[in-house]
Design a protein around this motif. Structure first.
Motif, PDB file in Angstrom:
ATOM      1  N   ILE A   1       0.840  -1.206   0.000  1.00 54.75           N
ATOM      2  CA  ILE A   1       0.000   0.000   0.000  1.00 54.75           C
ATOM      3  C   ILE A   1       0.870   1.249   0.000  1.00 54.75           C
ATOM      4  O   ILE A   1       0.622   2.223  -0.704  1.00 54.75           O
ATOM      5  CB  ILE A   1      -0.946  -0.018   1.210  1.00 54.75           C
ATOM      6  N   SER A   2       1.937   1.253   0.822  1.00 53.65           N
ATOM      7  CA  SER A   2       2.841   2.406   0.896  1.00 53.65           C
ATOM      8  C   SER A   2       3.500   2.667  -0.442  1.00 53.65           C
ATOM      9  O   SER A   2       3.604   3.810  -0.891  1.00 53.65           O
ATOM     10  CB  SER A   2       3.904   2.161   1.972  1.00 53.65           C
ATOM     11  N   THR A   3       3.940   1.605  -1.104  1.00 49.35           N
ATOM     12  CA  THR A   3       4.596   1.756  -2.398  1.00 49.35           C
ATOM     13  C   THR A   3       3.625   2.294  -3.432  1.00 49.35           C
ATOM     14  O   THR A   3       3.967   3.176  -4.231  1.00 49.35           O
ATOM     15  CB  THR A   3       5.177   0.414  -2.864  1.00 49.35           C
ATOM     16  N   ALA A   4       2.398   1.781  -3.407  1.00 47.53           N
ATOM     17  CA  ALA A   4       1.404   2.253  -4.360  1.00 47.53           C
ATOM     18  C   ALA A   4       1.114   3.733  -4.167  1.00 47.53           C
ATOM     19  O   ALA A   4       0.889   4.473  -5.125  1.00 47.53           O
ATOM     20  CB  ALA A   4       0.123   1.434  -4.213  1.00 47.53           C
ATOM     21  N   ALA A   5       1.135   4.193  -2.941  1.00 49.55           N
ATOM     22  CA  ALA A   5       0.880   5.603  -2.647  1.00 49.55           C
ATOM     23  C   ALA A   5       2.129   6.451  -2.781  1.00 49.55           C
ATOM     24  O   ALA A   5       2.074   7.674  -2.643  1.00 49.55           O
ATOM     25  CB  ALA A   5       0.304   5.740  -1.243  1.00 49.55           C
ATOM     26  N   GLY A   6       3.306   5.843  -2.991  1.00 50.13           N
ATOM     27  CA  GLY A   6       4.550   6.576  -3.111  1.00 50.13           C
ATOM     28  C   GLY A   6       5.106   7.050  -1.794  1.00 50.13           C
ATOM     29  O   GLY A   6       5.895   7.992  -1.760  1.00 50.13           O
ATOM     30  N   ILE A   7       4.723   6.427  -0.694  1.00 50.49           N
ATOM     31  CA  ILE A   7       5.184   6.841   0.629  1.00 50.49           C
ATOM     32  C   ILE A   7       6.440   6.059   0.994  1.00 50.49           C
ATOM     33  O   ILE A   7       6.493   4.834   0.843  1.00 50.49           O
ATOM     34  CB  ILE A   7       4.093   6.613   1.685  1.00 50.49           C
ATOM     35  N   ILE A   8       7.460   6.791   1.461  1.00 56.20           N
ATOM     36  CA  ILE A   8       8.676   6.124   1.926  1.00 56.20           C
ATOM     37  C   ILE A   8       8.417   5.586   3.322  1.00 56.20           C
ATOM     38  O   ILE A   8       8.176   6.352   4.258  1.00 56.20           O
ATOM     39  CB  ILE A   8       9.865   7.102   1.933  1.00 56.20           C
ATOM     40  N   ASP A   9       8.464   4.266   3.451  1.00 53.22           N
ATOM     41  CA  ASP A   9       8.124   3.678   4.750  1.00 53.22           C
ATOM     42  C   ASP A   9       9.382   3.408   5.572  1.00 53.22           C
ATOM     43  O   ASP A   9      10.509   3.548   5.108  1.00 53.22           O
ATOM     44  CB  ASP A   9       7.323   2.391   4.559  1.00 53.22           C
ATOM     45  N   GLY A  10       9.176   3.047   6.795  1.00 53.84           N
ATOM     46  CA  GLY A  10      10.270   2.636   7.660  1.00 53.84           C
ATOM     47  C   GLY A  10      11.108   3.767   8.221  1.00 53.84           C
ATOM     48  O   GLY A  10      12.192   3.525   8.773  1.00 53.84           O
ATOM     49  N   LEU A  11      10.663   5.008   8.118  1.00 53.90           N
ATOM     50  CA  LEU A  11      11.436   6.125   8.635  1.00 53.90           C
ATOM     51  C   LEU A  11      11.163   6.333  10.120  1.00 53.90           C
ATOM     52  O   LEU A  11      10.057   6.093  10.603  1.00 53.90           O
ATOM     53  CB  LEU A  11      11.109   7.411   7.867  1.00 53.90           C
ATOM     54  N   VAL A  12      12.176   6.796  10.835  1.00 54.74           N
ATOM     55  CA  VAL A  12      12.065   7.031  12.274  1.00 54.74           C
ATOM     56  C   VAL A  12      12.265   8.524  12.524  1.00 54.74           C
ATOM     57  O   VAL A  12      13.275   9.108  12.114  1.00 54.74           O
ATOM     58  CB  VAL A  12      13.113   6.220  13.059  1.00 54.74           C
ATOM     59  N   ASP A  13      11.304   9.145  13.219  1.00 46.48           N
ATOM     60  CA  ASP A  13      11.301  10.592  13.375  1.00 46.48           C
ATOM     61  C   ASP A  13      11.783  11.044  14.754  1.00 46.48           C
ATOM     62  O   ASP A  13      11.292  12.028  15.300  1.00 46.48           O
ATOM     63  CB  ASP A  13       9.904  11.147  13.114  1.00 46.48           C
ATOM     64  N   ASP A  14      12.775  10.321  15.317  1.00 47.01           N
ATOM     65  CA  ASP A  14      13.236  10.663  16.667  1.00 47.01           C
ATOM     66  C   ASP A  14      14.425  11.622  16.664  1.00 47.01           C
ATOM     67  O   ASP A  14      14.992  11.914  17.717  1.00 47.01           O
ATOM     68  CB  ASP A  14      13.603   9.393  17.429  1.00 47.01           C
ATOM     69  N   ASP A  15      14.848  12.120  15.500  1.00 46.52           N
ATOM     70  CA  ASP A  15      15.980  13.034  15.345  1.00 46.52           C
ATOM     71  C   ASP A  15      17.298  12.406  15.794  1.00 46.52           C
ATOM     72  O   ASP A  15      18.282  13.114  16.018  1.00 46.52           O
ATOM     73  CB  ASP A  15      15.734  14.345  16.108  1.00 46.52           C
ATOM     74  N   THR A  16      17.303  11.096  15.930  1.00 44.80           N
ATOM     75  CA  THR A  16      18.516  10.388  16.340  1.00 44.80           C
ATOM     76  C   THR A  16      18.884   9.300  15.340  1.00 44.80           C
ATOM     77  O   THR A  16      20.032   9.182  14.914  1.00 44.80           O
ATOM     78  CB  THR A  16      18.337   9.773  17.736  1.00 44.80           C
ATOM     79  N   THR A  17      17.892   8.523  14.957  1.00 50.03           N
ATOM     80  CA  THR A  17      18.110   7.439  14.003  1.00 50.03           C
ATOM     81  C   THR A  17      18.463   8.002  12.630  1.00 50.03           C
ATOM     82  O   THR A  17      17.854   8.957  12.157  1.00 50.03           O
ATOM     83  CB  THR A  17      16.843   6.576  13.884  1.00 50.03           C
ATOM     84  N   ASP A  18      19.460   7.373  11.979  1.00 48.99           N
ATOM     85  CA  ASP A  18      19.883   7.806  10.651  1.00 48.99           C
ATOM     86  C   ASP A  18      18.950   7.204   9.602  1.00 48.99           C
ATOM     87  O   ASP A  18      18.858   5.978   9.468  1.00 48.99           O
ATOM     88  CB  ASP A  18      21.324   7.377  10.393  1.00 48.99           C
ATOM     89  N   ASN A  19      18.257   8.052   8.861  1.00 47.61           N
ATOM     90  CA  ASN A  19      17.310   7.620   7.833  1.00 47.61           C
ATOM     91  C   ASN A  19      17.870   7.720   6.417  1.00 47.61           C
ATOM     92  O   ASN A  19      17.135   7.550   5.455  1.00 47.61           O
ATOM     93  CB  ASN A  19      16.039   8.478   7.924  1.00 47.61           C
ATOM     94  N   ARG A  20      19.156   8.009   6.273  1.00 48.13           N
ATOM     95  CA  ARG A  20      19.696   8.246   4.945  1.00 48.13           C
ATOM     96  C   ARG A  20      19.555   7.026   4.043  1.00 48.13           C
ATOM     97  O   ARG A  20      19.099   7.129   2.901  1.00 48.13           O
ATOM     98  CB  ARG A  20      21.168   8.670   5.030  1.00 48.13           C
ATOM     99  N   GLU A  21      19.966   5.855   4.511  1.00 48.42           N
ATOM    100  CA  GLU A  21      19.940   4.666   3.653  1.00 48.42           C
ATOM    101  C   GLU A  21      18.523   4.315   3.236  1.00 48.42           C
ATOM    102  O   GLU A  21      18.296   3.900   2.090  1.00 48.42           O
ATOM    103  CB  GLU A  21      20.589   3.486   4.379  1.00 48.42           C
TER     104      GLU A  21
END
Length: 653
Positions: free
Chosen positions: A43-63
Motif C-alpha cells: 500500500i505504501s509503495t502504491a501511494a509513493g510513501i517512503i516507509d520505515g522512517l524514524v522521526d526521533d531526530d537520532t536514528t539515521d534515515n539516509r539509507e
C-alpha cells in the motif's frame, strides 16, 4: 477503507452482504498501517510513501530514503510531528525523480555534506524543511573554489550540478546551512567545470542562519519566484555573504528570470555583504529586491543587458567604500538598467557608486543619508563611460555633510533631474569626466546649514565639454554665462576657464558672488569668450572702482570700464592706466548696479541700469592694439576688500 471493502467482496463473491469477522478486519488494518508487513509495504509503495522512517531526530534515515530514490519515480516523506535525521548526502541520480516532504522536517547531521545532490534532469524536490547546524553556523575549511566544489561546501540543502536541467523546487526552507539552493555547472565526475544547467526553477525559498539563500553559477534560463529570509557571515567566513548570489565574470548566467527577493535582516558576522549580488549576468530580469537592516543592498559586476525593476533598502548600515548599491567590472559591465532604487541609510555611508562600465541607465534614485562626518566622498558617483541617471534625489539628515553627486571619471555621462539637500558640495565634476550633460538647477540644490561650501564644483579639465542648463549652445551669441556658483576642485577662487591676473579674488559659491578682497589696485580676472566684439553684462556692487576688462592683450594692456561714486570711466591700460572718457554721475556706495559694456570695432559704449551713459571711439593706434583680443573679464581697484560681482554674461555682437 477501500481495501477492506475490496477484500470482503473477493472472499464472498456469491453473497454481497457477507462481511469479514471483526478480528480479521482488525488484523488487516494493522498490517495495512505497518510498512514492514507485505500488505503495508504494498500500500505504501502504491501511494509513493517512503516507509520505515524514524522521526526521533537520532536514528539515521539516509539509507532508507536513498533506497527509494534509487528506484526513481515519485516519493513522499510522511509528515510527522518529530524530525528525521539524515547523516550524509542523498543522491538523486535517476531522471524524473520526484520527492515531496511536506510537513516532514529533515536534519542533515554530517558536516561537509549537502542534503540532496542532483546530477540528472527533470527532478522535482518540494516541501523540504531542512535543518543543518543547530548552533552557530561554521564553515571552517571552505576553500576559494567553493562555488564549484561540493568538497569545499558545507551544509547545502539542494546542490545541483551540470546535467540537472529542468530541476524544479516549488517550495523549500533551510536553516543552519551555508546555502539553501546551489546550482552550478560543476561536473562531479570530471572534477571540472561543465556545461550550463538549463531551465532550473525555484518557487518559494525561505531561510535563516545561512550564509547564502541561493547560489547560482553557470546557468541558462534560471528562475525563482520568491526568496525570503535572513543571512549572516558565519564563523571563519572567507568572503561576504548574500541572500541571493549569482556568481561569474563573463556570461556565466544567461537570461535569468527573477521575481521577488526579501532580505529581512543581516544576522551579523565577521564580513558584511550586500543582500543581493549579481555577477556574470547576460540578459535577464529581476522584479524586486528588498532589504532591511542590511550592510548594503545590491552589487552588480561583469554583467550585460541586465534589468532590475525595483531596489529598496531601509535601515541600511553599509559602511563599505563601494556603497550600498555598487556596480563595477573586472571584465565588462554594460547596458545594466535599474528602474527605481530607494535607500535609507542609518550609517555614515555611501548609497550608490558606479565604479566602472558603460551605457548603463538608472531611471530614479531616491536616497536618504545620515552623515556624522564631513567627507570628500560622494553619495552618488559615476565613472566608466556614457552612463545615465534620469533622476536623482539625495537628502542628508545628518549633522555633517558630504558631496552629493560626483562625476568621477569617463566621457559622456548624462544626469538629468538633480535634487540635493543638506550637501557640503552639491555636484562635483572631476577633470577626467568629459562631455557630460548635467541637469543642474541651483534652486533644487540646498547646502548644509553649517557645513555647505558650493552647489557645484567643476575641475578645469571637464569645463570645455561640460554642458549645464545655462551653457550656451555652440550656435548661440551668448558665449559666457557665470553665476559664480561653480567651484573649482580646490573650492577656492573662480571656476574653470578663469585666470586671475592681479589681486586677491574669492567666490561665495552659495551666494553666487565674486569679489576682490584685498583692495589691490587694478585687480583683474579674465577668460576667453571666443569673440572680440562683445556685450559684457554684470551686476557690480559699488565699493572702490568695480567694472570690467575688455580685449585684454597682456597683463599691462587692456580696456577697463569702471564705476565710482561720481562717474563712469572708460580707460586703457598701456603700461599705465589712462582715462579715455568719463561721464559724471551720482552713484551710491554699496548699492548694486547693472553694468553693460558693448565693444564693437573701435567703439566702446557703456549702459548703467539700462540707461545709455557713455561712448568712446578708440583712436591713435588703440583701435589696432585693442582690436582683436577675445579675452574679457572683471576689474576692481581700490575696493577696500568689498567689491562684488554677480550674474555675468558675455555675448558676441
Amino acid at each position: 477503507m477501500e481495501y477492506l471493502l475490496m477484500v470482503n467482496r473477493l472472499v464472498a463473491v456469491d453473497d454481497s452482504n457477507y462481511r469479514l469477522p471483526e478480528p480479521v478486519v482488525g488484523a488487516l488494518a494493522t498490517d495495512a498501517s505497518n510498512p514492514e508487513t507485505p500488505l503495508g509495504a504494498a500500500i505504501s509503495t502504491a501511494a509513493g510513501i517512503i516507509d520505515g522512517l524514524v522521526d526521533d531526530d537520532t536514528t539515521d534515515n539516509r539509507e532508507r530514503i536513498q533506497s527509494y530514490l534509487d528506484r526513481g519515480g515519485s516519493w513522499v516523506v510522511p509528515a510527522t510531528t518529530g524530525r528525521y535525521r539524515v547523516h550524509g548526502a542523498l543522491e538523486v541520480h535517476l531522471p524524473g525523480t520526484s520527492l515531496s516532504a511536506w510537513g516532514a522536517p529533515i536534519r542533515q547531521s554530517l558536516n561537509g555534506q549537502s542534503l540532496f545532490n542532483v546530477t540528472v534532469p527533470d527532478v522535482t524536490i518540494t516541501g523540504v524543511d531542512a535543518i543543518g547546524s543547530l548552533g552557530p553556523l561554521d564553515i571552517t575549511g571552505m576553500n576559494a573554489a567553493w562555488e564549484m566544489s561540493i568538497t569545499a561546501s558545507r551544509w547545502t540543502v539542494v546542490n545541483a550540478y551540470t546535467g540537472a536541467h529542468r530541476l524544479s523546487i516549488p517550495w523549500i526552507r533551510g536553516r543552519g546551512f551555508d546555502s539553501v539552493v546551489r546550482v552550478t555547472s560543476w561536473n562531479r565526475s570530471a572534477g571540472a567545470n561543465g556545461t550550463r544547467v538549463k531551465d532550473v526553477s525555484v518557487g518559494t525559498l525561505l531561510c535563516e542562519n545561512v550564509e547564502f539563500g541561493l547560489v547560482v553559477q553557470g546557468t541558462e534560463r534560471f528562475s525563482y519566484a520568491e526568496i525570503k529570509g535572513s543571512y549572516k557571515c558565519p564563523v571563519s567566513g572567507p568572503r561576504p555573504p548574500h541572500l541571493v548570489y549569482f556568481s561569474g565574470t563573463s556570461n556565466e548566467n544567461i537570461d535569468a528570470s527573477c521575481g521577488r527577493a526579501v532580505a529581512a535582516s543581516f544576522e551579523g558576522g565577521v564580513v558584511p555583504g550586500q543582500a543581493f549580488q549579481f555577477k556574470g549576468m547576460s540578459g535577464g530580469h529581476v522584479a524586486s529586491l528588498l532589504a532591511e537592516g542590511c550592510p548594503g543592498v545590491l552589487n552588480v559586476m561583469d554583467s550585460t543587458d541586465f534589468t532590475i525593476d525595483f531596489v529598496s533598502s531601509l535601515g541600511d548600515t553599509c559602511v563599505d567604500q563601494y556603497g550600498s548599491i555598487a556596480l563595477s567590472q573586472t571584465t565588462t559591465l554594460s547596458n545594466v538598467r535599474v528602474g527605481r532604487a530607494v535607500v535609507r541609510m542609518t550609517s555614515d555611508g555611501i548609497p550608490f557608486r558606479l565604479v566602472s562600465g558603460s551605457d548603463s541607465r538608472f531611471a530614479e534614485l531616491d536616497f536618504e543619508v545620515n552623515h556624522t562626518t564631513n567627507g570628500t566622498l560622494h553619495d552618488v558617483s559615476l565613472a566608466g563611460t556614457r552612463n545615465t541617471i534620469d533622476s536623482v534625489r539625495v537628502r542628508n539628515v545628518g549633522t555633517k555633510a558630504w558631496r552629493g553627486l560626483g562625476l568621477w571619471a569617463g566621457a559622456g555621462h548624462r544626469v538629468r533631474n538633480i535634487t540635493l539637500e543638506g550637501m557640503r558640495v552639491g555636484v562635483d565634476v572631476r577633470g577626467t569626466a568629459t562631455d557630460a550633460i548635467i541637469g543642474f538647477n541651483p534652486t533644487t540644490v540646498a547646502l548644509h546649514a553649517t557645513e555647505g561650501l558650493a552647489k557645484i564644483m567643476v575641475a578645469p579639465g571637464s569645463a570645455p565639454s561640460l554642458v549645464l542648463p545655462g551653457t550656451p549652445p555652440a550656435a548661440s551669441r551668448l558665449r559666457v554665462v557665470d553665476d559664480f556658483t561653480v567651484a573649482p576642485e580646490t573650492l577656492a577662487g573662480f571656476g574653470p576657464g578663469w585666470t586671475v591676473q592681479a589681486g586677491t579674488w574669492t567666490v561665495d559659491y552659495a551666494a553666487g558672488e565674486a569679489g576682490e578682497t584685498a583692495g589691490t589696485s587694478q585687480s583683474n580676472v579674465y577668460r576667453d569668450a571666443g569673440a572680440a566684439n562683445v556685450t559684457i553684462d554684470v551686476d557690480v556692487k559699488l565699493r572702490g572702482l568695480p567694472g570690467v576688462v575688455a580685449r585684454r592683450v597682456s597683463a599691462t594692456e587692456y580696456i577697463a570700464v569702471y564705476l565710482s561714486t561720481t562717474a563712469v570711466t572708460i580707460a586703457k591700460r598701456d603700461g599705465t592706466l589712462t582715462t579715455l572718457a568719463t561721464q559724471a554721475g551720482a552713484y551710491q556706495q554699496d548699492r548694486w548696479y547693472r553694468l553693460r559694456v558693448d565693444v564693437f570695432g573701435a567703439v566702446v559704449s557703456v549702459t548703467i541700469n539700462d540707461v545709455p551713459t557713455l561712448t568712446h571711439t578708440l583712436t591713435g593706434g588703440d583701435e589696432t592694439k585693442f582690436g582683436t583680443s577675445t579675452l574679457h573679464g572683471l576689474f576692481s581697484s581700490s575696493s577696500a576688500g568689498v567689491s562684488k560681482f554677480k550674474n555675468l554674461r558675455i555675448a558676441a555682437i
